[in-house]
Motif scaffolding. Structure first.
Motif, mmCIF file in Angstrom:
data_model
loop_
_atom_site.group_PDB
_atom_site.id
_atom_site.type_symbol
_atom_site.label_atom_id
_atom_site.label_comp_id
_atom_site.label_asym_id
_atom_site.label_seq_id
_atom_site.Cartn_x
_atom_site.Cartn_y
_atom_site.Cartn_z
ATOM 1 N N ILE A 126 87.276 6.475 20.316
ATOM 2 C CA ILE A 126 88.260 6.965 19.346
ATOM 3 C C ILE A 126 88.155 6.191 18.045
ATOM 4 C CG2 ILE A 126 90.733 7.147 18.872
ATOM 5 C CD1 ILE A 126 91.112 7.660 21.903
ATOM 6 N N GLN A 127 88.072 4.872 18.139
ATOM 7 C CA GLN A 127 88.052 4.039 16.938
ATOM 8 C C GLN A 127 86.782 4.226 16.123
ATOM 9 O OE1 GLN A 127 88.682 0.457 19.147
ATOM 10 N NE2 GLN A 127 90.841 0.261 18.551
ATOM 11 N N ASN A 128 85.656 4.388 16.792
ATOM 12 C CA ASN A 128 84.374 4.440 16.085
ATOM 13 C C ASN A 128 83.958 5.847 15.674
ATOM 14 O OD1 ASN A 128 83.985 1.630 16.333
ATOM 15 N ND2 ASN A 128 83.093 1.869 18.376
ATOM 16 N N GLU A 129 84.294 6.837 16.497
ATOM 17 C CA GLU A 129 83.812 8.186 16.212
ATOM 18 C C GLU A 129 84.908 9.150 15.770
ATOM 19 O OE1 GLU A 129 81.024 9.790 18.992
ATOM 20 O OE2 GLU A 129 80.413 7.802 19.716
ATOM 21 N N PHE A 130 86.164 8.825 16.087
ATOM 22 C CA PHE A 130 87.265 9.695 15.669
ATOM 23 C C PHE A 130 88.309 8.911 14.875
ATOM 24 C CE2 PHE A 130 86.240 11.254 20.154
ATOM 25 C CZ PHE A 130 85.196 12.057 19.718
ATOM 26 N N PRO A 131 87.895 8.199 13.830
ATOM 27 C CA PRO A 131 88.886 7.433 13.051
ATOM 28 C C PRO A 131 89.896 8.322 12.339
ATOM 29 C CG PRO A 131 86.776 7.496 11.894
ATOM 30 C CD PRO A 131 86.535 8.084 13.253
ATOM 31 N N ASP A 132 89.554 9.618 12.227
ATOM 32 C CA ASP A 132 90.455 10.558 11.570
ATOM 33 C C ASP A 132 91.407 11.231 12.560
ATOM 34 O OD1 ASP A 132 88.464 11.928 12.903
ATOM 35 O OD2 ASP A 132 88.238 13.492 11.365
ATOM 36 N N ALA A 133 91.490 10.697 13.780
ATOM 37 C CA ALA A 133 92.375 11.302 14.784
ATOM 38 C C ALA A 133 93.810 11.318 14.295
ATOM 39 C CB ALA A 133 92.280 10.531 16.093
ATOM 40 N N SER A 134 94.463 12.480 14.413
ATOM 41 C CA SER A 134 95.871 12.595 14.027
ATOM 42 C C SER A 134 96.794 12.580 15.233
ATOM 43 C CB SER A 134 96.100 13.882 13.225
ATOM 44 O OG SER A 134 95.735 15.025 13.985
ATOM 45 N N ARG A 135 96.296 13.059 16.388
ATOM 46 C CA ARG A 135 97.066 13.042 17.616
ATOM 47 C C ARG A 135 96.129 12.773 18.792
ATOM 48 N NH1 ARG A 135 100.742 12.231 15.069
ATOM 49 N NH2 ARG A 135 102.751 13.264 14.923
ATOM 50 N N ILE A 136 96.590 11.935 19.714
ATOM 51 C CA ILE A 136 95.818 11.616 20.903
ATOM 52 C C ILE A 136 96.732 11.828 22.110
ATOM 53 C CG2 ILE A 136 94.529 9.839 22.143
ATOM 54 C CD1 ILE A 136 94.302 8.433 19.293
ATOM 55 N N PHE A 137 96.419 12.805 22.929
ATOM 56 C CA PHE A 137 97.226 13.097 24.104
ATOM 57 C C PHE A 137 96.593 12.462 25.337
ATOM 58 C CE2 PHE A 137 98.062 16.672 21.251
ATOM 59 C CZ PHE A 137 99.453 16.607 21.189
ATOM 60 N N VAL A 138 97.377 11.730 26.100
ATOM 61 C CA VAL A 138 96.950 11.153 27.367
ATOM 62 C C VAL A 138 97.750 11.893 28.444
ATOM 63 C CG1 VAL A 138 96.741 9.076 28.755
ATOM 64 C CG2 VAL A 138 96.541 8.940 26.253
ATOM 65 N N VAL A 139 97.074 12.706 29.236
ATOM 66 C CA VAL A 139 97.762 13.624 30.146
ATOM 67 C C VAL A 139 97.361 13.354 31.591
ATOM 68 C CG1 VAL A 139 98.371 16.026 30.595
ATOM 69 C CG2 VAL A 139 97.636 15.345 28.300
ATOM 70 N N GLY A 140 98.339 13.002 32.405
ATOM 71 C CA GLY A 140 98.085 12.766 33.817
ATOM 72 C C GLY A 140 98.180 14.042 34.629
ATOM 73 N N HIS A 141 97.338 14.143 35.662
ATOM 74 C CA HIS A 141 97.327 15.302 36.562
ATOM 75 C C HIS A 141 97.198 14.826 38.002
ATOM 76 C CE1 HIS A 141 96.541 18.141 33.191
ATOM 77 N NE2 HIS A 141 95.797 17.157 32.717
ATOM 78 N N THR A 142 97.754 15.590 38.920
ATOM 79 C CA THR A 142 97.593 15.324 40.353
ATOM 80 C C THR A 142 97.135 16.603 41.036
ATOM 81 O OG1 THR A 142 99.840 15.976 40.998
ATOM 82 C CG2 THR A 142 99.542 13.697 40.246
ATOM 83 N N ASP A 143 96.885 16.501 42.339
ATOM 84 C CA ASP A 143 96.694 17.721 43.109
ATOM 85 C C ASP A 143 98.062 18.216 43.570
ATOM 86 O OD1 ASP A 143 97.451 16.243 45.369
ATOM 87 O OD2 ASP A 143 95.382 15.733 45.855
ATOM 88 N N SER A 144 98.089 19.180 44.461
ATOM 89 C CA SER A 144 99.364 19.778 44.878
ATOM 90 C C SER A 144 99.947 19.144 46.135
ATOM 91 C CB SER A 144 99.173 21.282 45.124
ATOM 92 O OG SER A 144 98.191 21.501 46.128
ATOM 93 N N ASP A 145 99.257 18.165 46.708
ATOM 94 C CA ASP A 145 99.772 17.529 47.925
ATOM 95 C C ASP A 145 101.026 16.715 47.608
ATOM 96 O OD1 ASP A 145 97.701 18.582 49.334
ATOM 97 O OD2 ASP A 145 96.521 16.726 49.405
ATOM 98 N N PRO A 146 102.060 16.792 48.433
ATOM 99 C CA PRO A 146 103.249 15.970 48.201
ATOM 100 C C PRO A 146 102.925 14.491 48.388
ATOM 101 C CG PRO A 146 103.378 17.045 50.334
ATOM 102 C CD PRO A 146 102.188 17.634 49.644
ATOM 103 N N ILE A 147 103.644 13.640 47.688
ATOM 104 C CA ILE A 147 103.437 12.199 47.809
ATOM 105 C C ILE A 147 103.993 11.728 49.146
ATOM 106 C CG2 ILE A 147 104.011 9.961 46.800
ATOM 107 C CD1 ILE A 147 104.260 11.405 44.103
ATOM 108 N N ARG A 148 103.238 10.921 49.843
ATOM 109 C CA ARG A 148 103.669 10.449 51.161
ATOM 110 C C ARG A 148 103.799 8.915 51.199
ATOM 111 N NH1 ARG A 148 99.996 14.650 52.237
ATOM 112 N NH2 ARG A 148 100.919 16.437 53.322
#
Length: 237
Positions: A126-148
């Motif tokens: 990000i710092q070296n190649e996208f210095p013009d970044a205006s928004r950076i989204f960090v998005v977590g995902h899981t599978d559909s299994d319930p947490i045990r």
């Protein structure tokens, strides 16, 4: 005689007190009720204002989400797949995925020691190649299994995905990424890459996506792309 005069004086004082200091109990009740009505009216107006603001924010978020979805769709139509470093870059949109098991233990949101190097790579990119970044989204995902195993820590998969995204976001902060540009988001099991119908597919769905919007423009909401780096071994959630 004196006793009679004292009694008469007492009666007069009593009459004076009641005539000056007392009021109709019905009038007091009406006044109290009116004050309550006025208070409830003010509270209702405040709630209406809050609802109106929330609806406006919802509509704005939907518009931003549609805008980003359009950008990602256009990027995928024009893209040729991820580069050697796992990043897709098309136009003003860049994104990558990091498999969950490379960053976290199953059901956990504490970064593994081996995950620090991956976050280093993301921050450097990000710092070296996208210095013009205006928004950076960090998005977590899981599978559909319930947490045990760690169900005492998280309310549901959404909660887990949000906390994982927050962990990566804080790590990016610590590596000099502008805090004003980074948004930590979570989608739980609701944006899978593949149907959650096999062990292999579930493993692909457990990930953290990094989406970079370059340049000015709008401030889109965190819809995330479907393509990214492959994951590792199965670990659950």
């Amino acid at each position: 005689m004196l006793r009679g005069k004292l009694a008469a004086a007492a009666c007069m004082m009593t009459a004076l007190v009641f005539s000056v200091g007392c009021q109709d109990p019905n009038e007091a009740t009406i006044r109290a009720l009116q004050e309550k009505v006025d208070s409830l009216t003010n509270d209702n107006q405040s709630l209406r204002d809050q609802i109106a603001r929330a609806m406006n924010e919802r509509d704005a978020a939907r518009a931003r989400e549609m805008d980003l979805a359009d950008q990602l769709a256009a990027a995928k139509r024009g893209g040729g797949g991820p580069g050697a470093d796992g990043w897709n870059v098309v136009g003003n949109v860049a994104w990558t995925s990091i498999a969950e098991n490379l960053l976290f233990d199953s059901g956990k949101a504490t970064l593994k020691s081996s995950g620090g190097g991956l976050v280093d790579q993301v921050a450097s990119k990000i710092q070296n190649e996208f210095p013009d970044a205006s928004r950076i989204f960090v998005v977590g995902h899981t599978d559909s299994d319930p947490i045990r195993l760690t169900k005492n820590l998280w309310k549901d998969n959404l909660d887990l995905s949000l906390n994982r995204a927050a962990t990566v976001t804080r790590e990016l902060y610590g590596r000099g990424i502008d805090k004003k540009k980074v948004l930590a988001c979570g989608q739980g099991e609701h944006n899978p890459k593949q149907p959650n119908n096999s062990k292999e597919n579930k493993q692909k769905n457990r990930r953290v996506d990094i989406v970079v919007i370059r340049g000015g423009g709008s401030e889109p909401a965190p819809a995330t792309p479907e393509r990214g780096s492959p994951g590792g071994a199965d670990s659950g959630n």
